[in-house]
Design an enzyme around this catalytic site. Structure first.
Site, PDB file in Angstrom:
ATOM      1  N   ASP A 177       0.900  -1.149   0.000  1.00  0.00           N
ATOM      2  CA  ASP A 177       0.000   0.000   0.000  1.00  0.00           C
ATOM      3  C   ASP A 177       0.936   1.196   0.000  1.00  0.00           C
ATOM      4  OD1 ASP A 177      -1.509   2.223   0.643  1.00  0.00           O
ATOM      5  OD2 ASP A 177      -2.908   1.115   1.886  1.00  0.00           O
ATOM      6  N   HIS A 178       1.050   1.870  -1.141  1.00  0.00           N
ATOM      7  CA  HIS A 178       2.131   2.853  -1.256  1.00  0.00           C
ATOM      8  C   HIS A 178       1.961   4.013  -0.275  1.00  0.00           C
ATOM      9  CE1 HIS A 178      -0.746   4.700  -4.068  1.00  0.00           C
ATOM     10  NE2 HIS A 178      -0.192   5.833  -3.711  1.00  0.00           N
ATOM     11  N   HIS A 240      -6.059   2.672   1.822  1.00  0.00           N
ATOM     12  CA  HIS A 240      -5.226   3.811   2.227  1.00  0.00           C
ATOM     13  C   HIS A 240      -5.738   4.511   3.491  1.00  0.00           C
ATOM     14  CE1 HIS A 240      -3.452   3.094  -1.560  1.00  0.00           C
ATOM     15  NE2 HIS A 240      -4.310   3.760  -2.292  1.00  0.00           N
TER      16      HIS A 240
END
Ligand code: NAD
Length: 484
Positions: A177-178, A240
């Site tokens: 999950d960047h 996110h």
């Protein structure tokens, strides 16, 4: 004192989908920056693997083009770029068939770390995992990196976890999950757990409420087909925003170590109270200019998919009992602005005569733009005229405080890839975390479907539907303004 950069060992990184959009825009330019940063050993290799029929030279040309287009100023260093390209190779493989797998197996070096980045559609994750094993390309030390979306509900996420578990241990699976690779997100943990100042106040005795905003100015154009089957809840909130919520709300882990951190995050998700549908606002962007309508972008004139969500939720534990968490995310909003605000309670009593204003300490963690942290504090307004109070921010914009190259100009993706090579899973989601997150979001999404819920329209360039403002107004609060 600044700690040293942890070096990485020699590796073979295979990027399945090495010709795709994500590889070209993010992964390969990011790896080039790590090369420039001296973090890619000379004998490390990047192997692109995809369907296109290319040889090494053609792949290197394609990557050079991608780095020139997306690599920023660093891409101008042509001498370094040509040295980097020499470390690249390419294999044509079919994830669903037999073509190319023997070539890939023959190319892999023995005795180096093997990492496999699944930068392909999720429908291929199981096929890749299976073939890596079948062709004995992956060993017990190998790692796989799995892109989002990780399922579209609990059932599909569970099925995906089970499929991957047939071939890889949990310690080998890196669900990326960047957002967790962003400098400020990691700083959130540094601020909370590296200072004596905040943790004593980090609870329902002192915190009035918390806001999390992830606002985008872009629409869904270009990926309308995909997005229309997903929507903001699946695309942003389930991963996110919930990850940000976990980092803000979790108990201090005993150490900064993968399972210690992930255990605490999981407890937060499991303690989330189900959300009543009156506490959620869905929206869809709309404008008189046809190009800015969600339904035109999504190519579905009757779409009820949301491009905006705002919600209020509670965490059922001692620390947060009674503290609302407000989250919102949306597309085509007035500015690109992501931040978390911890709004502290009012003073119980003011000693300053004539000061009726409400003074609040607010800790704001800015993810983008201008990554940094500021703390709103109350001080005396300078000059004569008595004791007048004013609220000012103690601002720590990272670029100002630490210099523009404070983080080496690196991006979330490249930091996370280096963590994969180092074998550090702290910033990756564990399977049970992902499933718990779906368990919480599924009833919300199912409820919309059962009620045939129609999202509220909002103007392109606005802050979202009016109802999302009301969500806070009803509680006597208001959102932090979305500003660039
Ligand atoms: P893309 O369509 O641009 O690229 C897909 C890649 O997969 C290509 O290299 C293609 O050759 C390869 N491929 C497709 N079928 C194959 C097969 N049968 N065998 C071998 N290779 C095959 O997709 P993308 O935008 O790069 O996205 C890749 C993944 O990353 C997706 O899961 C996507 O949801 C996710 N993701 C993408 C972005 C983004 O910004 N593009 C952001 C977040 C997550």
């Amino acid at each position: 004192m600044v700690s040293r950069i942890i070096p990485v060992e020699c590796f073979d990184l295979v990027i399945f989908g090495g010709t795709g959009d994500l590889a070209r825009r993010k992964i390969l330019p990011g790896l080039f920056r790590r090369f420039l940063g001296g973090q890619m050993p000379e004998n490390a290799r990047i192997i692109g693997a995809a369907r296109s029929n290319l040889d090494d030279a053609e792949y290197r040309d394609m990557v050079a083009g991608a780095i020139t287009e997306f690599g920023g100023a660093e891409a101008k260093d042509t001498e370094c770029l040509s040295r980097f390209l020499k470390q690249l190779h390419y294999v044509q493989v079919d994830a669903r068939g037999t073509d190319g797998w023997a070539d890939l197996a023959g190319l892999m070096k023995p005795d180096v770390i093997r990492a496999f980045y699944f930068s392909v559609g999720p429908g291929l994750f199981g096929d890749l995992a299976e073939r890596l094993h079948l062709h004995k390309i992956a060993d017990a030390q190998s790692r796989i990196v799995v892109e989002k979306p990780f399922g579209r509900d609990l059932e599909t996420a569970r099925a995906l976890n089970e499929t991957l578990a047939l071939h890889f241990d949990e310690q080998q699976i890196y669900r990326i999950d960047h957002y967790l690779g962003k400098e400020t997100v990691q700083n959130l943990m540094a601020v909370r757990f590296g200072n004596v100042l905040f943790e004593p106040l980090w609870n329902n005795h002192y915190v009035d409420h918390i806001q999390i905003t992830v606002a985008e100015t872009v629409g869904v154009g270009g990926r309308g087909g995909y997005y229309d089957k997903s929507g903001a809840m699946r695309d942003m909130v389930q991963n996110h925003l919930m990850q940000l919520l976990c980092l803000i709300a979790m108990e201090p882990p005993s150490m900064f170590e993968a399972d210690a951190v992930r255990d605490e995050k999981l407890k937060v998700i499991r303690a989330l109270q189900p959300v009543d549908y009156h506490q959620i606002v869905r929206g869809q962007y709309n404008a008189t200019d046809k190009t800015q309508n969600y339904r035109d972008d999504a190519e579905n004139p009757r779409s009820h998919t949301e491009s905006f969500v705002a919600l209020k939720c509670h965490i059922n534990n001692w620390r947060w009992a009674g503290v609302p968490f407000y989250m919102r995310t949306g597309k085509r909003l007035k500015a690109r602005n992501s931040e978390i605000s911890v709004v502290f309670k009012d003073l119980g009593h003011s000693i300053f005569e004539g000061d009726e204003a409400r003074h609040r300490n607010i800790l704001t963690i800015r993810l983008q733009p201008n990554e940094g942290i500021d703390l709103q504090v109350t001080i005396k307004e300078p000059g004569p005229g008595g004791m007048r109070l004013v609220d000012v921010p103690l601002d720590m914009t990272f670029a100002d405080a630490l210099g523009p190259d404070a983080d080496g100009g690196s991006d979330a993706y490249e930091r996370l890839i280096m963590d994969v090579i180092r074998g550090n899973q702290t910033l990756f989601m564990r399977g049970d975390e992902v499933e718990a997150a779906w368990s919480w979001t599924d009833p919300i999404i199912n409820g919309w479907q059962e009620r045939n819920d129609v999202p509220k329209e909002y103007d392109t360039g606005s802050s979202g539907p009016e109802d999302s403002l009301m969500l806070l107004h009803r509680d006597g609060r208001r959102w932090h303004e979305i500003k660039a």
